[in-house]
Design an enzyme around this catalytic site. Structure first.
Site, short mmCIF file in Angstrom:
data_model
loop_
_atom_site.label_atom_id
_atom_site.label_comp_id
_atom_site.label_asym_id
_atom_site.label_seq_id
_atom_site.Cartn_x
_atom_site.Cartn_y
_atom_site.Cartn_z
N LYS A 80 6.59 14.47 -107.84
CA LYS A 80 5.84 13.69 -106.85
C LYS A 80 4.49 13.37 -107.47
O LYS A 80 3.95 14.15 -108.27
CB LYS A 80 5.63 14.52 -105.58
N GLY A 180 9.19 8.14 -82.59
CA GLY A 180 8.87 7.18 -83.65
C GLY A 180 10.03 6.21 -83.78
O GLY A 180 11.19 6.64 -83.87
N GLY A 182 10.27 3.51 -86.20
CA GLY A 182 9.96 2.70 -87.38
C GLY A 182 11.22 2.35 -88.13
O GLY A 182 12.29 2.17 -87.53
N VAL A 184 13.25 4.00 -90.36
CA VAL A 184 14.42 4.90 -90.41
C VAL A 184 15.08 4.98 -89.03
O VAL A 184 16.30 4.84 -88.90
CB VAL A 184 14.00 6.31 -90.88
P1 NAD Z 1 7.63 4.04 -90.42
O1 NAD Z 1 6.18 4.03 -90.70
O2 NAD Z 1 8.42 2.78 -90.55
O3 NAD Z 1 7.94 4.63 -88.95
C1 NAD Z 1 7.23 5.66 -88.37
C2 NAD Z 1 6.98 5.26 -86.91
O4 NAD Z 1 6.45 6.39 -86.24
C3 NAD Z 1 6.00 4.11 -86.76
O5 NAD Z 1 6.55 3.10 -85.94
C4 NAD Z 1 4.79 4.78 -86.09
O6 NAD Z 1 4.10 3.92 -85.22
C5 NAD Z 1 5.44 5.93 -85.35
N1 NAD Z 1 4.55 7.04 -85.03
C6 NAD Z 1 3.53 7.56 -85.77
N2 NAD Z 1 2.96 8.57 -85.11
C7 NAD Z 1 3.61 8.72 -83.94
C8 NAD Z 1 3.49 9.60 -82.83
N3 NAD Z 1 2.54 10.54 -82.78
N4 NAD Z 1 4.36 9.46 -81.80
C9 NAD Z 1 5.31 8.50 -81.82
N5 NAD Z 1 5.46 7.64 -82.85
C10 NAD Z 1 4.62 7.73 -83.88
O7 NAD Z 1 8.24 5.17 -91.39
P2 NAD Z 1 9.75 5.45 -91.77
O8 NAD Z 1 10.01 4.90 -93.13
O9 NAD Z 1 10.63 5.09 -90.63
O10 NAD Z 1 9.70 7.03 -91.92
C11 NAD Z 1 9.71 7.88 -90.79
C12 NAD Z 1 9.68 9.34 -91.26
O11 NAD Z 1 10.81 9.56 -92.12
C13 NAD Z 1 8.45 9.70 -92.10
O12 NAD Z 1 8.14 11.05 -91.82
C14 NAD Z 1 8.95 9.57 -93.54
O13 NAD Z 1 8.23 10.41 -94.40
C15 NAD Z 1 10.37 10.06 -93.38
N6 NAD Z 1 11.30 9.57 -94.41
C16 NAD Z 1 11.45 8.24 -94.63
C17 NAD Z 1 12.36 7.81 -95.60
C18 NAD Z 1 12.59 6.33 -95.85
O14 NAD Z 1 13.57 6.00 -96.54
N7 NAD Z 1 11.79 5.43 -95.30
C19 NAD Z 1 13.09 8.73 -96.36
C20 NAD Z 1 12.91 10.10 -96.10
C21 NAD Z 1 12.01 10.51 -95.13
#
Ligand code: NAD
Length: 356
Positions: A80, A180, A182, A184
């Site tokens: 990382k 959340g 977003g 994923v």
């Molecule tokens: P993203 O930024 O697209 O989505 C996260 C969402 O959570 C956003 O819409 C944000 O507004 C919301 N959010 C933030 N704080 C919040 C709260 N207190 N209450 C409710 N909603 C809240 O990110 P993502 O890519 O969907 O990733 C989501 C999680 O999965 C993260 O923890 C990321 O590290 C993990 N992750 C993502 C991937 C990937 O492929 N994108 C892979 C492994 C792990």
């Protein structure tokens, strides 16, 4: 900071501190374990309050990548990088290219990709300086948006949990509460809706909630999501949400989400186990993204192959449930055991001289 002692105790192989004052680069690249392959993990761009905080994050996250790739059965080790900067104001082409030159010095021992604060556009700049990049846009031959496979893997993990708890892996009629909405969560939601699950979501951003409403999904305020009467609680935003405060409020039989580091402490994994709530370890069910980039290595990227490998999360989660049952340990301890067993077994491979 007693860095070398800390690295030795935690099994870290190498930490590279990088500076390039001309472009403002201050970065740390941590390689935890390369038993299974090159250390691979994203570059996080974050305005850390101190160097110690940045180093902590690099160490913690690189170790987590070792476990994630080991449990996912892919040929990658843990690595990382962190760049101490504000991604909204400090990110420049020069900064990313300078970082890329440091990645290149590692000769392929570390493969970089995206994380919080970095995008596939940044990877294109990094790629100007090094080939040791994965997760490039599909237009440049890369594997593209990781969240597609992360969402699929999460859904497969939920199905494995359903089989254990309700005797069938069908999620039809099950209620999933997602914290959340977003990238994923919305990808996983597509699969769930196709299977006629009911979904309730929350988010702190109105656009995300509008997207959910457009998909016919019910929406609740952020502080109400833990208390929703549901079958599966799915943390898809932040880490640390499963804690001694939230656990007594949970009404779900299963916790399975995409967020990293969901358990505030190790004890919270044990407490879920004690209460009979099946926890899908985060790094197991959110491994679709790293599986996707691993498919980019060596051969041209194939979405079909990425999908097929990601779907195996169903079997991996099933194996973790079996270990947990047989050994009477929590699923979080069982996942660590599965990952460590794979690392130990590969470490035992006889080292023979290989000509050429
Ligand atoms: P993203 O930024 O697209 O989505 C996260 C969402 O959570 C956003 O819409 C944000 O507004 C919301 N959010 C933030 N704080 C919040 C709260 N207190 N209450 C409710 N909603 C809240 O990110 P993502 O890519 O969907 O990733 C989501 C999680 O999965 C993260 O923890 C990321 O590290 C993990 N992750 C993502 C991937 C990937 O492929 N994108 C892979 C492994 C792990």
């Amino acid at each position: 900071m007693d860095i070398l002692n800390r690295m030795g105790k935690g099994g870290y192989e190498e930490v590279l501190f990088c500076t390039d004052p001309g472009v403002g680069l201050r970065a740390i690249i941590a390689i935890h374990d390369t038993t299974l392959g090159p250390g691979c993990g994203g570059v996080r761009i974050w305005p850390y309050a101190s160097e110690a905080e940045a180093l902590d994050d690099a160490l913690r996250l690189s170790r987590a990548m070792t476990y994630k790739s080991a449990a996912a059965d892919i040929p990658l080790g843990g690595g990382k990088a962190v760049i101490i900067a504000d991604s909204r104001t400090d990110k420049t082409e020069a900064l990313m290219r300078s970082y890329g030159r440091f990645v290149e010095t590692l000769g392929g021992r570390y493969l970089t990709t995206t994380d919080v604060g970095s995008t596939s556009r940044d990877l294109e700049y990094i790629h100007q300086e090094t080939d040791h990049v994965v997760g490039l846009p599909t237009s440049t031959g890369g594997s593209g948006d990781t969240s597609i496979m992360t969402g699929l893997g999460l859904y497969m993990g939920m199905k494995a949990c359903s089989k254990e708890v309700w005797g069938s892996d069908s999620l039809a009629g099950k209620t999933v509460a997602m914290q959340g909405f977003g990238k994923v969560a919305s990808k996983a939601a597509h699969h769930l809706l196709e299977e006629d699950s009911r979904i309730v979501v929350t988010d702190i951003h109105e656009e995300a909630l509008d997207r959910a409403r457009d998909m016919g999904i019910d929406v609740v305020p952020p502080d109400g999501i833990i208390d929703v009467d549901c079958d599966i609680f799915s943390p898809c935003a932040l880490g640390g949400v499963i804690s001694s405060d939230s656990i007594p409020r949970l009404r779900a039989r299963v916790v399975a989400g995409g967020a990293n580091n969901q358990l505030l402490t190790e004890a919270d994994g044990e407490e879920l186990h004690r209460r009979g709530i099946l926890y899908a370890p985060d790094y197991v069910v959110n491994a679709g993204g790293i599986i996707n980039v691993s498919v980019e290595l060596g051969t041209p990227y194939s979405e079909e192959r990425a999908r097929e490998k990601t779907e195996r999360i169903y079997e991996i989660m099933g194996r973790i449930i079996t270990i947990s049952r047989e050994e009477e340990i929590s699923t979080s301890a069982a996942a660590d055991r599965l990952a460590e067993d794979r690392l130990d077994s590969v470490r035992r491979v006889r080292k023979m001289y290989r000509p050429g």
